[in-house]
Design a protein around this motif. Sequence first.
Motif, PDB file in Angstrom:
ATOM      1  N   ILE A   1       0.871  -1.182   0.000  1.00 13.99           N
ATOM      2  CA  ILE A   1       0.000   0.000   0.000  1.00 13.99           C
ATOM      3  C   ILE A   1       0.907   1.230   0.000  1.00 13.99           C
ATOM      4  O   ILE A   1       1.596   1.500   0.991  1.00 13.99           O
ATOM      5  CB  ILE A   1      -0.905   0.017   1.243  1.00 13.99           C
ATOM      6  N   VAL A   2       0.920   1.968  -1.111  1.00 17.43           N
ATOM      7  CA  VAL A   2       1.812   3.119  -1.228  1.00 17.43           C
ATOM      8  C   VAL A   2       1.013   4.393  -0.984  1.00 17.43           C
ATOM      9  O   VAL A   2       0.098   4.723  -1.741  1.00 17.43           O
ATOM     10  CB  VAL A   2       2.498   3.169  -2.607  1.00 17.43           C
ATOM     11  N   ARG A   3       1.367   5.112   0.054  1.00 15.82           N
ATOM     12  CA  ARG A   3       0.653   6.326   0.427  1.00 15.82           C
ATOM     13  C   ARG A   3       1.255   7.562  -0.229  1.00 15.82           C
ATOM     14  O   ARG A   3       0.536   8.473  -0.639  1.00 15.82           O
ATOM     15  CB  ARG A   3       0.662   6.466   1.949  1.00 15.82           C
ATOM     16  N   ARG A   4       2.580   7.621  -0.318  1.00 15.27           N
ATOM     17  CA  ARG A   4       3.275   8.723  -0.998  1.00 15.27           C
ATOM     18  C   ARG A   4       4.454   8.160  -1.767  1.00 15.27           C
ATOM     19  O   ARG A   4       5.051   7.162  -1.362  1.00 15.27           O
ATOM     20  CB  ARG A   4       3.797   9.761   0.005  1.00 15.27           C
ATOM     21  N   GLY A   5       4.818   8.813  -2.870  1.00 15.28           N
ATOM     22  CA  GLY A   5       5.942   8.361  -3.661  1.00 15.28           C
ATOM     23  C   GLY A   5       5.538   7.287  -4.659  1.00 15.28           C
ATOM     24  O   GLY A   5       4.351   6.989  -4.843  1.00 15.28           O
TER      25      GLY A   5
ATOM     26  N   PRO B   1       9.485  12.334  -0.874  1.00 12.85           N
ATOM     27  CA  PRO B   1       9.086  11.494   0.264  1.00 12.85           C
ATOM     28  C   PRO B   1       8.388  10.222  -0.203  1.00 12.85           C
ATOM     29  O   PRO B   1       7.658  10.214  -1.201  1.00 12.85           O
ATOM     30  CB  PRO B   1       8.135  12.397   1.053  1.00 12.85           C
ATOM     31  N   LEU B   2       8.631   9.141   0.538  1.00 12.88           N
ATOM     32  CA  LEU B   2       8.025   7.837   0.241  1.00 12.88           C
ATOM     33  C   LEU B   2       7.419   7.290   1.527  1.00 12.88           C
ATOM     34  O   LEU B   2       8.070   7.303   2.578  1.00 12.88           O
ATOM     35  CB  LEU B   2       9.074   6.860  -0.282  1.00 12.88           C
TER      36      LEU B   2
ATOM     37  N   GLY C   1       0.842   6.777  -4.539  1.00 12.08           N
ATOM     38  CA  GLY C   1      -0.213   7.743  -4.251  1.00 12.08           C
ATOM     39  C   GLY C   1      -1.550   7.119  -3.914  1.00 12.08           C
ATOM     40  O   GLY C   1      -2.600   7.577  -4.376  1.00 12.08           O
ATOM     41  N   GLY C   2      -1.549   6.057  -3.105  1.00 16.78           N
ATOM     42  CA  GLY C   2      -2.784   5.397  -2.713  1.00 16.78           C
ATOM     43  C   GLY C   2      -3.038   4.089  -3.421  1.00 16.78           C
ATOM     44  O   GLY C   2      -3.979   3.372  -3.077  1.00 16.78           O
ATOM     45  N   ASP C   3      -2.214   3.743  -4.408  1.00 17.28           N
ATOM     46  CA  ASP C   3      -2.370   2.471  -5.115  1.00 17.28           C
ATOM     47  C   ASP C   3      -1.952   1.302  -4.226  1.00 17.28           C
ATOM     48  O   ASP C   3      -1.131   1.447  -3.315  1.00 17.28           O
ATOM     49  CB  ASP C   3      -1.512   2.432  -6.382  1.00 17.28           C
ATOM     50  N   VAL C   4      -2.487   0.125  -4.548  1.00 20.97           N
ATOM     51  CA  VAL C   4      -2.183  -1.104  -3.825  1.00 20.97           C
ATOM     52  C   VAL C   4      -1.789  -2.168  -4.845  1.00 20.97           C
ATOM     53  O   VAL C   4      -2.500  -2.364  -5.838  1.00 20.97           O
ATOM     54  CB  VAL C   4      -3.396  -1.603  -3.008  1.00 20.97           C
ATOM     55  N   GLN C   5      -0.684  -2.837  -4.599  1.00 19.51           N
ATOM     56  CA  GLN C   5      -0.327  -4.009  -5.402  1.00 19.51           C
ATOM     57  C   GLN C   5      -0.459  -5.244  -4.531  1.00 19.51           C
ATOM     58  O   GLN C   5       0.041  -5.267  -3.410  1.00 19.51           O
ATOM     59  CB  GLN C   5       1.098  -3.907  -5.925  1.00 19.51           C
ATOM     60  N   TRP C   6      -1.153  -6.252  -5.064  1.00 16.63           N
ATOM     61  CA  TRP C   6      -1.352  -7.499  -4.322  1.00 16.63           C
ATOM     62  C   TRP C   6      -0.740  -8.615  -5.152  1.00 16.63           C
ATOM     63  O   TRP C   6      -1.182  -8.885  -6.269  1.00 16.63           O
ATOM     64  CB  TRP C   6      -2.843  -7.737  -4.102  1.00 16.63           C
ATOM     65  N   GLY C   7       0.275  -9.254  -4.611  1.00 22.71           N
ATOM     66  CA  GLY C   7       0.957 -10.307  -5.337  1.00 22.71           C
ATOM     67  C   GLY C   7       0.941 -11.619  -4.569  1.00 22.71           C
ATOM     68  O   GLY C   7       1.217 -11.648  -3.366  1.00 22.71           O
ATOM     69  N   THR C   8       0.589 -12.705  -5.258  1.00 20.47           N
ATOM     70  CA  THR C   8       0.667 -14.045  -4.693  1.00 20.47           C
ATOM     71  C   THR C   8       1.961 -14.686  -5.171  1.00 20.47           C
ATOM     72  O   THR C   8       2.126 -14.920  -6.371  1.00 20.47           O
ATOM     73  CB  THR C   8      -0.531 -14.904  -5.148  1.00 20.47           C
ATOM     74  N   ALA C   9       2.882 -14.952  -4.247  1.00 21.75           N
ATOM     75  CA  ALA C   9       4.124 -15.618  -4.636  1.00 21.75           C
ATOM     76  C   ALA C   9       3.862 -17.072  -4.986  1.00 21.75           C
ATOM     77  O   ALA C   9       4.428 -17.608  -5.940  1.00 21.75           O
ATOM     78  CB  ALA C   9       5.155 -15.515  -3.515  1.00 21.75           C
ATOM     79  N   GLY C  10       3.001 -17.733  -4.202  1.00 24.15           N
ATOM     80  CA  GLY C  10       2.672 -19.115  -4.488  1.00 24.15           C
ATOM     81  C   GLY C  10       3.914 -19.978  -4.627  1.00 24.15           C
ATOM     82  O   GLY C  10       4.823 -19.922  -3.794  1.00 24.15           O
TER      83      GLY C  10
ATOM     84  N   SER D   1      11.396  -7.262  -8.215  1.00 22.94           N
ATOM     85  CA  SER D   1      12.158  -6.127  -7.693  1.00 22.94           C
ATOM     86  C   SER D   1      11.184  -5.008  -7.384  1.00 22.94           C
ATOM     87  O   SER D   1      10.136  -4.877  -8.035  1.00 22.94           O
ATOM     88  CB  SER D   1      13.214  -5.653  -8.697  1.00 22.94           C
ATOM     89  N   GLU D   2      11.528  -4.209  -6.362  1.00 21.47           N
ATOM     90  CA  GLU D   2      10.708  -3.083  -5.932  1.00 21.47           C
ATOM     91  C   GLU D   2      11.643  -1.903  -5.702  1.00 21.47           C
ATOM     92  O   GLU D   2      12.308  -1.820  -4.671  1.00 21.47           O
ATOM     93  CB  GLU D   2       9.963  -3.425  -4.646  1.00 21.47           C
ATOM     94  N   MET D   3      11.719  -1.021  -6.690  1.00 24.41           N
ATOM     95  CA  MET D   3      12.633   0.113  -6.618  1.00 24.41           C
ATOM     96  C   MET D   3      11.842   1.404  -6.375  1.00 24.41           C
ATOM     97  O   MET D   3      10.668   1.515  -6.746  1.00 24.41           O
ATOM     98  CB  MET D   3      13.452   0.216  -7.911  1.00 24.41           C
ATOM     99  N   PHE D   4      12.520   2.361  -5.748  1.00 26.48           N
ATOM    100  CA  PHE D   4      11.885   3.619  -5.356  1.00 26.48           C
ATOM    101  C   PHE D   4      12.512   4.765  -6.150  1.00 26.48           C
ATOM    102  O   PHE D   4      13.444   5.439  -5.665  1.00 26.48           O
ATOM    103  CB  PHE D   4      12.073   3.864  -3.861  1.00 26.48           C
ATOM    104  N   PRO D   5      12.063   5.026  -7.382  1.00 29.93           N
ATOM    105  CA  PRO D   5      12.686   6.058  -8.221  1.00 29.93           C
ATOM    106  C   PRO D   5      12.423   7.462  -7.677  1.00 29.93           C
ATOM    107  O   PRO D   5      11.282   7.814  -7.370  1.00 29.93           O
ATOM    108  CB  PRO D   5      12.018   5.852  -9.579  1.00 29.93           C
ATOM    109  N   LEU D   6      13.479   8.249  -7.577  1.00 28.93           N
ATOM    110  CA  LEU D   6      13.360   9.633  -7.096  1.00 28.93           C
ATOM    111  C   LEU D   6      13.277  10.536  -8.318  1.00 28.93           C
ATOM    112  O   LEU D   6      14.285  11.019  -8.838  1.00 28.93           O
ATOM    113  CB  LEU D   6      14.548   9.987  -6.201  1.00 28.93           C
TER     114      LEU D   6
END
Length: 340
Positions: free
Chosen positions: A84-88, A132-133, A104-113, A119-124
């Motif tokens: 759940i990404v609130r900012r960034g 801010p993130l 900005g409020g989006d949610v990603q739901w992933g099943t690894a199974g 990868s989850e990178m935080f681009p500035l």
Amino acid sequence: MTNSPILAVRPLGFPWETADPFLFCAYHDDAYPRGNGKMGPAVPLAGRDIGQDFSRKDGWSMYHGESVPGFPAHPHRGFETVTIVRRGLIDHSDSLGAVARFGGGDVQWGTAGRGIVHSEMFPLLKTEEDNPLELFQVWLNLPKRTKMAAPHFTMFWNEQVPRRVLRDGEGRRTEVAVVAGRFADAAPLAPPPDSWAADPAADVAIWTIAMEAGAAWTLPPAQGRNTRRTLYFFKGTDAMVAGEPVEARVAISLDAGAEVPITTGETGGEFLLLQGAPIGEPVAQYGPFVMNTQQEIMQAMQDYRRTQFGGWKFGDSAPVHGAEPLRFARYPDGREERPA
């Protein structure tokens, strides 16, 4: 108090402790500076343990990133991630071939199974102002019957996530965002098909709750008879919870069958609610693998060494998705999606 619905209050660490069916919650609140035009921070990185920087020096960390902060390619098996990404912004890539930029409020739901690498990178992206993130990543366990399910990737865009605004008798505002678990007339988006949250009897709920200063609101009782419920008070200074004074930065274990009145202090308050019926199975964990037995952990490691869970389809272990701040997702079947 003898009849209090509060069962325990614990200080928050990193990551946050959770109760079955959840494994943990990582809360990231990083005050990243201006970007350098290459999506990294425009400040020296000297003094940081690059590749393993959890220092929070100057209010932020590089984590496992070397030039861009974040988490380069790494495997998972046996559970789900709800981010759940609130900012960034986050740039996602995975071994299924899915890529996404979300925030900005989006949610990603992933099943690894049975296994995925992502990868989850935080681009500035901003070079003239700070970046801010703020995000939660919740690890939700899978029961034995679905631990080896096919991996699944989905996006809940901010514009789709149900929210309800309530006002108390003084007009003070409380907003509830519903990621999982019905709240009043707000039905959540459908979780992945093999998720524990897809079973109505599991009574899984993930809500974020934002209350204005002095607002009063009552958390309704859960529906399930065996539900476990934790309320994380992570922003604000103080509140009254079920008539008891509580200071912020705590996890509050609650009797899920009781309604819980909450009144915030002078700075308001923000909360994360995690609840669900326990899976009630043994948990064996080794880093990014969560199974039921140590033998299954060893098998997961062998499978990963042999197959790389489908292999990495990108030339970089930490891919980022360009300089434009547009949110998008491209699914493994090639379908592209952008928020409305």
